[in-house]
Design a protein around this motif. Sequence first.
Motif, PDB file in Angstrom:
ATOM      1  N   SER A   1       1.468   0.272 -15.138  1.00  0.00           N
ATOM      2  CA  SER A   1       2.449  -0.815 -14.619  1.00  0.00           C
ATOM      3  C   SER A   1       2.302  -1.139 -13.284  1.00  0.00           C
ATOM      4  O   SER A   1       1.275  -1.996 -13.023  1.00  0.00           O
ATOM      5  CB  SER A   1       3.953  -0.337 -14.729  1.00  0.00           C
ATOM      6  N   ILE A   2       2.961  -0.553 -12.292  1.00  0.00           N
ATOM      7  CA  ILE A   2       2.971  -1.115 -10.838  1.00  0.00           C
ATOM      8  C   ILE A   2       1.496  -0.657 -10.137  1.00  0.00           C
ATOM      9  O   ILE A   2       1.258  -1.249  -9.000  1.00  0.00           O
ATOM     10  CB  ILE A   2       4.012  -0.475 -10.033  1.00  0.00           C
ATOM     11  N   MET A   3       0.811   0.137 -10.660  1.00  0.00           N
ATOM     12  CA  MET A   3      -0.438   0.650  -9.923  1.00  0.00           C
ATOM     13  C   MET A   3      -1.639   0.390 -11.166  1.00  0.00           C
ATOM     14  O   MET A   3      -2.708   1.078 -10.892  1.00  0.00           O
ATOM     15  CB  MET A   3      -0.259   2.367  -9.737  1.00  0.00           C
ATOM     16  N   LYS A   4      -1.614  -0.350 -11.705  1.00  0.00           N
ATOM     17  CA  LYS A   4      -2.552  -0.813 -12.647  1.00  0.00           C
ATOM     18  C   LYS A   4      -4.002  -1.497 -11.754  1.00  0.00           C
ATOM     19  O   LYS A   4      -3.747  -1.980 -10.773  1.00  0.00           O
ATOM     20  CB  LYS A   4      -2.326  -2.074 -13.539  1.00  0.00           C
ATOM     21  N   ASP A   5      -4.977  -0.712 -11.957  1.00  0.00           N
ATOM     22  CA  ASP A   5      -6.201  -1.197 -11.180  1.00  0.00           C
ATOM     23  C   ASP A   5      -5.967  -0.542  -9.737  1.00  0.00           C
ATOM     24  O   ASP A   5      -6.706  -1.141  -9.055  1.00  0.00           O
ATOM     25  CB  ASP A   5      -6.486  -2.501 -11.281  1.00  0.00           C
ATOM     26  N   VAL A   6      -5.207   0.276  -9.565  1.00  0.00           N
ATOM     27  CA  VAL A   6      -5.113   0.681  -7.909  1.00  0.00           C
ATOM     28  C   VAL A   6      -6.479   1.331  -7.560  1.00  0.00           C
ATOM     29  O   VAL A   6      -7.158   2.012  -8.453  1.00  0.00           O
ATOM     30  CB  VAL A   6      -3.867   1.718  -7.923  1.00  0.00           C
ATOM     31  N   THR A   7      -6.620   1.232  -6.091  1.00  0.00           N
ATOM     32  CA  THR A   7      -8.001   2.150  -5.856  1.00  0.00           C
ATOM     33  C   THR A   7      -7.395   3.314  -4.816  1.00  0.00           C
ATOM     34  O   THR A   7      -6.339   2.987  -4.093  1.00  0.00           O
ATOM     35  CB  THR A   7      -8.846   1.160  -4.972  1.00  0.00           C
ATOM     36  N   VAL A   8      -7.972   4.534  -4.848  1.00  0.00           N
ATOM     37  CA  VAL A   8      -7.658   5.491  -3.951  1.00  0.00           C
ATOM     38  C   VAL A   8      -8.737   5.586  -2.843  1.00  0.00           C
ATOM     39  O   VAL A   8      -9.905   6.008  -3.124  1.00  0.00           O
ATOM     40  CB  VAL A   8      -7.324   6.786  -4.812  1.00  0.00           C
TER      41      VAL A   8
ATOM     42  N   LYS B   1       3.676  -4.262  -7.295  1.00  0.00           N
ATOM     43  CA  LYS B   1       2.263  -3.786  -7.470  1.00  0.00           C
ATOM     44  C   LYS B   1       1.948  -2.810  -6.093  1.00  0.00           C
ATOM     45  O   LYS B   1       2.334  -3.438  -4.988  1.00  0.00           O
ATOM     46  CB  LYS B   1       1.111  -4.974  -7.531  1.00  0.00           C
ATOM     47  N   ILE B   2       1.273  -1.994  -6.437  1.00  0.00           N
ATOM     48  CA  ILE B   2       0.595  -1.017  -5.264  1.00  0.00           C
ATOM     49  C   ILE B   2      -0.901  -1.161  -5.559  1.00  0.00           C
ATOM     50  O   ILE B   2      -1.487  -0.801  -6.420  1.00  0.00           O
ATOM     51  CB  ILE B   2       1.036   0.309  -5.610  1.00  0.00           C
ATOM     52  N   ASN B   3      -1.497  -1.955  -4.664  1.00  0.00           N
ATOM     53  CA  ASN B   3      -2.907  -2.114  -4.526  1.00  0.00           C
ATOM     54  C   ASN B   3      -3.888  -1.074  -4.036  1.00  0.00           C
ATOM     55  O   ASN B   3      -4.973  -0.710  -5.029  1.00  0.00           O
ATOM     56  CB  ASN B   3      -3.329  -3.261  -3.744  1.00  0.00           C
ATOM     57  N   LYS B   4      -3.479  -0.138  -3.092  1.00  0.00           N
ATOM     58  CA  LYS B   4      -4.267   0.727  -2.806  1.00  0.00           C
ATOM     59  C   LYS B   4      -3.418   1.905  -2.284  1.00  0.00           C
ATOM     60  O   LYS B   4      -2.173   1.758  -2.074  1.00  0.00           O
ATOM     61  CB  LYS B   4      -5.028   0.441  -1.367  1.00  0.00           C
ATOM     62  N   ILE B   5      -3.854   3.170  -2.567  1.00  0.00           N
ATOM     63  CA  ILE B   5      -3.213   4.449  -1.994  1.00  0.00           C
ATOM     64  C   ILE B   5      -4.373   5.065  -1.058  1.00  0.00           C
ATOM     65  O   ILE B   5      -5.394   5.387  -1.559  1.00  0.00           O
ATOM     66  CB  ILE B   5      -3.337   5.571  -3.477  1.00  0.00           C
ATOM     67  N   ILE B   6      -3.932   5.443   0.116  1.00  0.00           N
ATOM     68  CA  ILE B   6      -4.625   5.855   1.032  1.00  0.00           C
ATOM     69  C   ILE B   6      -4.117   7.353   1.199  1.00  0.00           C
ATOM     70  O   ILE B   6      -3.015   7.777   1.425  1.00  0.00           O
ATOM     71  CB  ILE B   6      -4.408   5.255   2.314  1.00  0.00           C
ATOM     72  N   ILE B   7      -5.116   8.286   1.281  1.00  0.00           N
ATOM     73  CA  ILE B   7      -4.692   9.748   1.486  1.00  0.00           C
ATOM     74  C   ILE B   7      -5.284  10.334   2.848  1.00  0.00           C
ATOM     75  O   ILE B   7      -6.422  10.098   3.177  1.00  0.00           O
ATOM     76  CB  ILE B   7      -5.555  10.538   0.360  1.00  0.00           C
TER      77      ILE B   7
ATOM     78  N   LEU C   1       1.090  -1.256  -0.056  1.00  0.00           N
ATOM     79  CA  LEU C   1       0.004   0.094   0.141  1.00  0.00           C
ATOM     80  C   LEU C   1       0.935   1.136   0.104  1.00  0.00           C
ATOM     81  O   LEU C   1       1.926   1.110   0.491  1.00  0.00           O
ATOM     82  CB  LEU C   1      -0.862   0.046   1.372  1.00  0.00           C
ATOM     83  N   LEU C   2       0.235   2.469  -0.548  1.00  0.00           N
ATOM     84  CA  LEU C   2       1.233   3.796  -0.407  1.00  0.00           C
ATOM     85  C   LEU C   2       0.352   4.704   0.252  1.00  0.00           C
ATOM     86  O   LEU C   2      -1.172   4.820  -0.174  1.00  0.00           O
ATOM     87  CB  LEU C   2       1.157   4.132  -1.753  1.00  0.00           C
ATOM     88  N   ILE C   3       0.785   5.217   1.181  1.00  0.00           N
ATOM     89  CA  ILE C   3      -0.049   6.342   2.238  1.00  0.00           C
ATOM     90  C   ILE C   3       0.595   7.744   1.652  1.00  0.00           C
ATOM     91  O   ILE C   3       1.702   8.186   1.767  1.00  0.00           O
ATOM     92  CB  ILE C   3       0.131   6.257   3.549  1.00  0.00           C
ATOM     93  N   ASP C   4      -0.291   8.439   0.866  1.00  0.00           N
ATOM     94  CA  ASP C   4      -0.001  10.056   0.587  1.00  0.00           C
ATOM     95  C   ASP C   4       0.789  10.151  -0.828  1.00  0.00           C
ATOM     96  O   ASP C   4       1.658   8.923  -0.843  1.00  0.00           O
ATOM     97  CB  ASP C   4       0.530  10.986   1.641  1.00  0.00           C
ATOM     98  N   CYS C   5       0.920  11.127  -1.346  1.00  0.00           N
ATOM     99  CA  CYS C   5       1.593  11.063  -2.560  1.00  0.00           C
ATOM    100  C   CYS C   5       2.499  12.571  -2.738  1.00  0.00           C
ATOM    101  O   CYS C   5       2.895  12.827  -3.949  1.00  0.00           O
ATOM    102  CB  CYS C   5       0.419  11.076  -3.725  1.00  0.00           C
ATOM    103  N   GLY C   6       2.616  13.355  -1.747  1.00  0.00           N
ATOM    104  CA  GLY C   6       3.376  14.560  -1.907  1.00  0.00           C
ATOM    105  C   GLY C   6       2.391  15.456  -2.697  1.00  0.00           C
ATOM    106  O   GLY C   6       1.379  15.584  -2.920  1.00  0.00           O
ATOM    107  N   GLU C   7       3.542  16.347  -3.339  1.00  0.00           N
ATOM    108  CA  GLU C   7       2.662  17.499  -3.819  1.00  0.00           C
ATOM    109  C   GLU C   7       3.004  17.248  -5.384  1.00  0.00           C
ATOM    110  O   GLU C   7       3.541  16.278  -5.881  1.00  0.00           O
ATOM    111  CB  GLU C   7       3.417  18.888  -3.604  1.00  0.00           C
ATOM    112  N   SER C   8       2.260  18.178  -6.452  1.00  0.00           N
ATOM    113  CA  SER C   8       2.116  18.125  -7.811  1.00  0.00           C
ATOM    114  C   SER C   8       3.768  18.370  -8.337  1.00  0.00           C
ATOM    115  O   SER C   8       4.266  19.257  -7.867  1.00  0.00           O
ATOM    116  CB  SER C   8       1.139  18.751  -8.505  1.00  0.00           C
TER     117      SER C   8
END
Length: 392
Positions: A111-118, A84-90, A57-64
């Motif tokens: 690639s690594i985030m195909k079908d990821v949910t946010v 693979k990263i399955n989920k991104i939590i904000i 899982l990935l938590i937060d994505c920083g700035e643009s």
Amino acid sequence: MTTALTSHFKSGKAILPDVPKLHQLTDSIFVVLGMNPGPYTLNGTNTYIIGRGKQRLLIDCGESNNDCYLDNLQASFQLNGIEKINKIIISHWHQDHLGGLPGVLQRFESSIMKDVTVHKYMPNQDEKLEGTENSKGEGAISPYNFYPKEKFHPLQDNESIESPCGTVYLKVLHTPGHANDHVALLHEDRTTKVKSLFCFDNILGVGTSKFNNLHQYLHSLEKMKDVASEHRVKHMYSSHGPVIEDPVQKIQEYIDHRYVRINQISSLLRQHQEIEKGGQGENVNYHHRFLSVEEITRKIYGKDLPENLIIPATFNSLQVLLKLQKDGLLRMASAADIDDNNDRNNSNNNNNDNNNSDNSDNDICGGKDRNSVTGLKGKWVNGQTYWAWIGI
């Protein structure tokens, strides 16, 4: 007054400890720095990769628009053998957490985030924006500029999220105050039996945080403290700054600090009310009865507070004043109060043959430019925005 939470301010500058760009915090927590240093973000926004094995899982994505962060994130995936990263939590909607999502998806979605949910907590009402896009304030851009509202998967308070490896669980804790959608996450590693708490922006690794609702914020701090105590949390991970080693003590420091500020502001306003009452006849200095939020902030924080932090500190002072008003201890000066104050000062100045002066003292802002806090509501006085309060 310098406290443990403000001791990093030295001669108007913030002295920050080093924070690594990439670092394995535990077997199941890897941190990637957002590479967006600033007065609000400190060294930058910490983003976290959670779990073990090839799927995480990935938590937060920083700035643009931050290629340096994206490169570091890609290096982290390669270093950890992540496929693979399955989920991104904000953690919440502010742009230093959500703003980087489009860039992350563009770089990795095929690639690594195909079908990821946010995933994000979805409040009943969105908060008002603060400032403008050009100001780069954390709450200046709508979250739905970065990702469509209907595509978010809503987080629920007390929801449990399992990592793909099946040994790490995250419990969602709705903790508003800094933002109305802010969550904390209780991290349970069932392999090591260790529990940690992601506090994100409610508590910083260095200094204190900005909040939008003091009542909610204090309640969230108490909630986090109870969880940290009950689960014997060993470490706390913030969005900004280093790891916090004693979570319960740190949270209590934050609670105590907020009440110190409440008591300081109450005492300051009572003192100025007494000064006004102490005058006699025409010598009454009426402007002492009024204090703007910025004046209160500068008196409370002192000269060590960096100038670029005056705005968030002023906003925090405003939240204290709103709480004291709600508690029935203060009232905001009405337009009639302010006009009457200026009329009296003008009259006194005329009687003292000061008609040729610049009349800077007539302005209850003290003649200083208040454009730095134009984001606050107030009454225009001599062309300047002003909040005034009177102790009851």
